[in-house]
Write a protein that holds these residues in place. Structure first.
Motif, mmCIF file in Angstrom:
data_model
loop_
_atom_site.group_PDB
_atom_site.id
_atom_site.type_symbol
_atom_site.label_atom_id
_atom_site.label_comp_id
_atom_site.label_asym_id
_atom_site.label_seq_id
_atom_site.Cartn_x
_atom_site.Cartn_y
_atom_site.Cartn_z
ATOM 1 N N PHE A 1 13.892 2.867 5.166
ATOM 2 C CA PHE A 1 12.984 1.739 5.387
ATOM 3 C C PHE A 1 13.459 0.897 6.565
ATOM 4 N N ALA A 2 12.524 0.131 7.102
ATOM 5 C CA ALA A 2 12.835 -0.876 8.122
ATOM 6 C C ALA A 2 12.266 -2.199 7.637
ATOM 7 N N PHE B 1 0.859 -1.181 0.000
ATOM 8 C CA PHE B 1 0.000 0.000 0.000
ATOM 9 C C PHE B 1 0.897 1.233 0.000
ATOM 10 N N VAL B 2 0.682 2.115 -0.955
ATOM 11 C CA VAL B 2 1.496 3.319 -1.108
ATOM 12 C C VAL B 2 0.586 4.534 -1.111
ATOM 13 N N THR B 3 0.919 5.512 -0.296
ATOM 14 C CA THR B 3 0.212 6.790 -0.324
ATOM 15 C C THR B 3 1.231 7.899 -0.099
ATOM 16 N N GLY B 4 1.375 8.761 -1.076
ATOM 17 C CA GLY B 4 2.381 9.814 -0.982
ATOM 18 C C GLY B 4 3.758 9.221 -0.806
ATOM 19 N N PRO B 5 4.528 9.688 0.157
ATOM 20 C CA PRO B 5 5.881 9.156 0.373
ATOM 21 C C PRO B 5 5.916 7.875 1.214
ATOM 22 N N LEU B 6 4.776 7.439 1.729
ATOM 23 C CA LEU B 6 4.737 6.281 2.624
ATOM 24 C C LEU B 6 4.423 5.001 1.863
ATOM 25 N N SER B 7 5.047 3.905 2.289
ATOM 26 C CA SER B 7 4.797 2.598 1.694
ATOM 27 C C SER B 7 4.814 1.540 2.785
ATOM 28 N N ILE B 8 3.873 0.598 2.719
ATOM 29 C CA ILE B 8 3.833 -0.537 3.635
ATOM 30 C C ILE B 8 3.748 -1.805 2.797
ATOM 31 N N TYR B 9 4.736 -2.682 2.968
ATOM 32 C CA TYR B 9 4.827 -3.908 2.172
ATOM 33 C C TYR B 9 4.822 -5.117 3.104
ATOM 34 N N ALA B 10 4.058 -6.142 2.739
ATOM 35 C CA ALA B 10 4.012 -7.380 3.514
ATOM 36 C C ALA B 10 4.072 -8.563 2.556
ATOM 37 N N GLU B 11 4.715 -9.638 3.016
ATOM 38 C CA GLU B 11 4.934 -10.787 2.136
ATOM 39 C C GLU B 11 4.908 -12.076 2.943
ATOM 40 N N LEU C 1 7.790 -14.780 6.697
ATOM 41 C CA LEU C 1 6.963 -13.580 6.703
ATOM 42 C C LEU C 1 7.873 -12.356 6.654
ATOM 43 N N LYS C 2 7.458 -11.337 5.921
ATOM 44 C CA LYS C 2 8.249 -10.117 5.795
ATOM 45 C C LYS C 2 7.325 -8.902 5.906
ATOM 46 N N PHE C 3 7.760 -7.905 6.670
ATOM 47 C CA PHE C 3 7.013 -6.646 6.808
ATOM 48 C C PHE C 3 8.001 -5.508 6.628
ATOM 49 N N ARG C 4 7.694 -4.589 5.714
ATOM 50 C CA ARG C 4 8.679 -3.584 5.327
ATOM 51 C C ARG C 4 8.013 -2.212 5.144
ATOM 52 N N PRO C 5 7.964 -1.376 6.185
ATOM 53 C CA PRO C 5 7.499 0.005 6.005
ATOM 54 C C PRO C 5 8.643 0.889 5.514
ATOM 55 N N SER C 6 8.325 1.885 4.712
ATOM 56 C CA SER C 6 9.351 2.799 4.214
ATOM 57 C C SER C 6 8.749 4.175 3.991
ATOM 58 N N VAL C 7 9.616 5.171 3.937
ATOM 59 C CA VAL C 7 9.193 6.541 3.674
ATOM 60 C C VAL C 7 10.218 7.184 2.747
ATOM 61 N N ARG C 8 9.741 7.848 1.715
ATOM 62 C CA ARG C 8 10.614 8.552 0.786
ATOM 63 C C ARG C 8 10.884 9.947 1.323
ATOM 64 N N LEU C 9 12.136 10.187 1.719
ATOM 65 C CA LEU C 9 12.484 11.488 2.290
ATOM 66 C C LEU C 9 12.514 12.558 1.218
ATOM 67 N N PHE C 10 13.102 12.228 0.086
ATOM 68 C CA PHE C 10 13.034 13.066 -1.116
ATOM 69 C C PHE C 10 13.457 12.197 -2.285
ATOM 70 N N THR C 11 13.343 12.708 -3.503
ATOM 71 C CA THR C 11 13.623 11.912 -4.685
ATOM 72 C C THR C 11 15.021 11.314 -4.608
ATOM 73 N N GLY C 12 15.096 9.993 -4.707
ATOM 74 C CA GLY C 12 16.380 9.315 -4.684
ATOM 75 C C GLY C 12 16.822 8.829 -3.323
ATOM 76 N N LEU C 13 16.101 9.178 -2.254
ATOM 77 C CA LEU C 13 16.493 8.746 -0.911
ATOM 78 C C LEU C 13 15.276 8.228 -0.161
ATOM 79 N N THR C 14 15.325 6.942 0.223
ATOM 80 C CA THR C 14 14.229 6.294 0.943
ATOM 81 C C THR C 14 14.776 5.654 2.210
#
Length: 318
Positions: A289-290, A235-245, A274-287
């Motif tokens: 994540f945990a 799920f992606v909204t704006g600079p935020l992303s939440i990924y699960a696998e 199981l994998k859970f990976r939240p991330s945030v795009r700080l600005f273009t080219g730099l993200t």
């Protein structure tokens, strides 16, 4: 100065191509990633580390409108260089293309680079314990057909697909160690496919759901089977992303029996990851994540590749 600017503007308007060379068919770009690792459980000297995880260069030549070749070398903190991709790609339609050579196998939803010594779990497991499977993307040689098409009332959603035939895993690959050699270790080929659908829910919001599977034989004698399935959601909204696998794999394992070395036993092993990976795009080219992971394996215990009839109950590693 104003006169020179005026003349230059007039000449450029009359001849727009002046001052620009012909479009180059070659392109080069790259990416790198630094990581900080932290592990729970038993204290290790490598519990915390900050290092270069990867540095990758993408080299591509667009030889015709429909055909291109690409070469992707990469390295990590170990200093060793790997040829990650070396392939030719032919686009046969708007909705598909075929790749032949060495390429990234589209199995999971996160297609970021990682290297044999750089998976976040593998180097820190005990020598005899099961290793992660496909916890980092995997590259191999073969043929890949992939593409996609838009759908929806305004073509706002997209369906992507891929199918591949590859040389496949060997015993080390099944233990989560990336394939370093080029070629096949047996006569068998591995078959697999992936499909995903991306739903655009807003101007900067989208939901992607994917699934994949593969099967083949991984030992040198074409005797031991494996199969794996995977499901992921992002799920992606704006600079935020939440990924699960979630990944599930079943494979056969073999070994001699301590009490009777002339006898070879074949058993099964099953693995859930199981994998859970939240991330945030700080600005273009730099993200930033945990990544949080859980790995659980059930198999008959072996010591040095040997079973014991005194301990043939299943062991669970987590």
């Amino acid at each position: 100065v104003e006169e020179l600017i005026r003349r230059s503007s007039q000449e450029l308007a009359a001849n727009p191509s002046r001052g620009r060379g012909p479009a180059s068919p070659f392109s080069v770009h790259g990416q790198f990633r630094f990581v900080m690792r932290s592990f729970g459980g038993q204290d290790l000297t490598t519990d915390k580390s900050f290092e270069l995880e990867h540095l990758v260069l993408y080299l591509q030549a667009q030889l015709t409108d429909n055909f291109r070749v690409r070469l992707t070398p990469g390295t990590s903190h170990t200093g060793a260089w790997f040829i990650l991709e070396a392939a030719g790609v032919y686009r046969f339609a708007e909705w598909g293309e075929v790749t032949a050579g060495r390429f990234l196998v589209p199995f999971t939803g996160v297609h970021s680079w990682a290297f044999p010594s750089d998976t976040f779990i593998e180097p820190y497991l005990a020598p005899n314990s099961p290793k992660p499977f496909f916890y980092s993307p995997y590259w191999d040689e073969g043929v890949l057909v992939q593409g996609g098409f838009d759908f929806g009332s305004e073509d706002e959603h997209r369906l992507a697909y891929s199918a591949f035939v590859i040389n496949g895993l060997d015993a080390q690959g099944l233990d989560g160690i990336h394939k370093r050699n080029i070629g096949d270790n047996n006569e068998d080929k591995t078959f697999g496919a992936r499909a995903s659908a991306t739903f655009r829910l807003g101007e900067e919001t989208q939901l992607t759901i994917g699934t994949a599977g593969m099967t083949g034989q991984y030992d040198a004698f074409d005797a031991l089977d494996f199969w794996a399935v995977e499901g992921d959601v992002e799920f992606v909204t704006g600079p935020l992303s939440i990924y699960a696998e979630v990944d599930y794999r079943a494979n056969e394992i073999s070994g001699t029996v301590v009490e009777n070395p002339a006898f070879t036993r074949i058993d099964d092993a099953r693995q859930l990851a199981l994998k859970f990976r939240p991330s945030v795009r700080l600005f273009t080219g730099l993200t930033l994540f945990a990544q949080l992971d859980h790995l659980q394996v059930e198999q008959a215990p072996r010591t040095g590749g040997q079973f014991s009839v005194l301990a043939l109950g299943k062991e669970t590693f987590a």
